[in-house]
Write a protein that holds these residues in place. Structure first.
Motif, PDB file in Angstrom:
ATOM      1  N   GLY A 299      13.980   4.851  -9.381  1.00 26.23           N
ATOM      2  CA  GLY A 299      15.270   4.182  -9.381  1.00 26.23           C
ATOM      3  C   GLY A 299      15.409   3.104 -10.436  1.00 26.23           C
TER       4      GLY A 299
ATOM      5  N   LYS B  99      22.061  12.012 -10.325  1.00 21.77           N
ATOM      6  CA  LYS B  99      23.086  11.333 -11.130  1.00 21.77           C
ATOM      7  C   LYS B  99      22.823  11.441 -12.632  1.00 21.77           C
ATOM      8  CE  LYS B  99      20.854   6.780 -10.614  1.00 21.77           C
ATOM      9  NZ  LYS B  99      20.983   5.451  -9.982  1.00 21.77           N
TER      10      LYS B  99
ATOM     11  N   GLU C 297      16.507   1.968 -13.473  1.00 24.53           N
ATOM     12  CA  GLU C 297      17.435   2.522 -14.454  1.00 24.53           C
ATOM     13  C   GLU C 297      17.047   2.185 -15.887  1.00 24.53           C
ATOM     14  OE1 GLU C 297      21.494   1.691 -13.731  1.00 24.53           O
ATOM     15  OE2 GLU C 297      21.543   2.699 -11.777  1.00 24.53           O
TER      16      GLU C 297
ATOM     17  N   ASN D 102      18.590  10.224  -6.304  1.00 23.99           N
ATOM     18  CA  ASN D 102      18.562   9.338  -7.456  1.00 23.99           C
ATOM     19  C   ASN D 102      18.553  10.125  -8.761  1.00 23.99           C
ATOM     20  OD1 ASN D 102      18.030   6.695  -8.864  1.00 23.99           O
ATOM     21  ND2 ASN D 102      16.143   7.770  -9.380  1.00 23.99           N
TER      22      ASN D 102
END
Length: 479
Positions: free
Chosen positions: A219, A250, A221, A247
């Protein structure tokens, strides 16, 4: 290994080089243990598409030879890297050290020549497509050359089976891929130990040069929005749980595909024939317990629900008592005492038992296993050695509880598999086996309802079309 500050140190492995350092502190998901890793250099783990895959021109036979030799060197008694991992994984993983040791001892069996070739031959009608361009002529006389081209893959490894990374490494090598392994927080050690073993054979071997293993918190980013791009990778192979899969989704788009071995649930189906004798009850209860307690029920193939064909509650009680007794034993890949069920699950079971006379519980909340007898499946997800035995008037009727998330179905009596397998497949089930054999596999069989190697490669075609319906101008007589 431990640092001077008491943290566990988890090095990285990048294309033949061991990267050590204590720059970043992370915490394991399950046990909350801190470990340190080197700083993650994104430029080091991304290979430009201008560079052809290292394994592209390496014959498949040579790759298999290398994997077989690596498998032999993974023998725990002779491998210091794997020996060191035992204590490290025991500090971050909920599986007992003894179970992890047994998993490590089984590691060489994942890299046998027969097993590897069975995978290749079942996934590819002509394995030569992995080594070069294979010519074919269609019925119209047009020629094509086809190749299973090496993919570029990020492998999101699962944490519930510390030796499972070996299968992923083998898949990456057999498809000649460029591979980046994202290690799980519950085991940020084993993958590097396996790759170190391979590097000791030959650090410049194309298999080794195709492999990198690192850790970052899922996660993040700042890392994932850079790595998960089609200019760098075209496949994400995910073994994680639901949040991890969600996760990744996306980031998907044209050119970046997800191959998901997502969380599954497995069941047992036991016919009325089990009550033909006390010996049959004892035997089937033992077999169901063996299927239930794989990795202390952490494995997707571990049975969680038992659909028992009987309308006689006394018969059901007899089976439940026998099953509860057999849950509480030590096994090769399970322990007599597992982690306790979560408090909310315990509360839910106790409330159900108090409010519903049809709910009966066998066993205690002491980690040795619990059997919940009911006439409908419970709403919660059984784990931590909890088995829900559901009374059904007919095994046929139990198929309504099967869906696309049902991975393995253990069946008794075995003869009824053929009777039900079409209906179970239609409902979404992926595998049916004899009860008690859920953790065994036929070499080369599908996994999660697919042949994964053929899904991983990048299929490329080179056409020579001589006769075609083209988009050129129509003749006058066809306007």
């Amino acid at each position: 290994m431990s640092t001077a500050t008491g943290y566990l140190s988890a090095p990285f492995f990048v294309r033949g080089e061991l990267i050590q350092g204590d720059d970043n502190v992370h915490r394991s998901r399950d046990l909350g243990t801190d470990f340190r890793t080197p700083a993650l250099e994104l430029d080091a783990i991304v290979v430009s598409r201008a560079q052809l895959p290292p394994l592209l021109d390496t014959p498949l036979t040579e790759i298999v030879d290398f994997l077989v030799e690596a498998g032999e060197r993974l023998a725990l008694d002779k491998n210091p890297h794997m020996q060191r991992c035992l204590d490290l994984v025991a500090a971050t993983n909920p599986l007992p050290r003894r179970v992890v040791e047994n998993l490590y001892r089984s590691a060489p069996h994942l890299l046998t020549r027969a097993g590897l070739m069975a995978q290749i031959e079942s996934n590819f009608h002509n394995p030569a497509v992995l080594d070069g361009w294979i010519a074919h002529t269609d019925p119209a006389g047009n020629d094509v050359a086809i190749r299973a081209f090496p993919p570029r893959m990020v492998h999101m490894l699962a944490g519930n089976a510390p030796a499972g990374c070996i299968a992923s490494i083998a898949q990456g090598a057999m498809t000649k891929a460029i591979n980046l392994f994202k290690m799980p927080s519950s085991d940020p050690f084993t993958t590097v130990a396996v790759l170190q073993t391979m590097a000791e054979i030959d650090p410049k071997h194309p298999v080794v040069q195709s492999m990198s293993a690192v850790y970052w918190q899922g996660g993040d980013e700042s890392i994932e929005r850079t790595i998960y791009r089609p200019q760098y990778f075209d496949r994400i192979v995910a073994w994680g749980g639901g949040p991890a899969i969600n996760n990744v989704i996306k980031y998907l788009g044209p050119g970046l595909q997800l191959l998901s071995f997502d969380p599954k649930s497995s069941i047992s189906m036991v016919g009325q024939e089990v009550f033909e004798s006390p010996d049959a009850v004892a035997d089937v209860a033992e077999r169901v317990a063996a299927d239930t307690t794989v990795f202390n029920q952490e494995a997707c193939l571990a049975s969680r629900f038992v659909f028992l064909e009987t309308d006689d509650r006394d018969q059901a009680r007899t089976f439940c008592a026998a099953l509860a007794d057999r849950l509480a034993v030590d096994r090769v890949f399970g322990s007599a005492v597992a982690p306790l069920p979560p408090p909310d699950v315990r509360d839910e079971i106790e409330v159900m038992q108090a409010m519903d006379d049809e709910i009966e519980v066998f066993g205690r909340f002491d980690g040795r296993g619990i059997v919940v007898l009911s006439e409908q499946p419970v709403d919660f997800h059984p784990s931590n050695k909890i088995s829900n035995v559901v009374m059904v008037s007919s095994i046929d009727g139990a198929t309504r509880y099967v869906n696309l998330a049902t991975q393995t179905i253990g069946m008794y009596p075995y003869q009824r598999k053929a009777e039900l397998r079409d209906r179970l497949a239609g409902a979404g089930a992926q595998r049916i086996c004899r009860v008690g054999t859920a953790n065994s596999h036929v070499e080369g069989s599908p996994h999660d309802a697919m042949y994964p190697l053929s899904r991983l490669v990048h299929w490329m075609a080179d056409d020579d079309i001589y006769v075609a319906e083209s988009n050129s101008a129509l003749p006058a007589d066809r306007k």
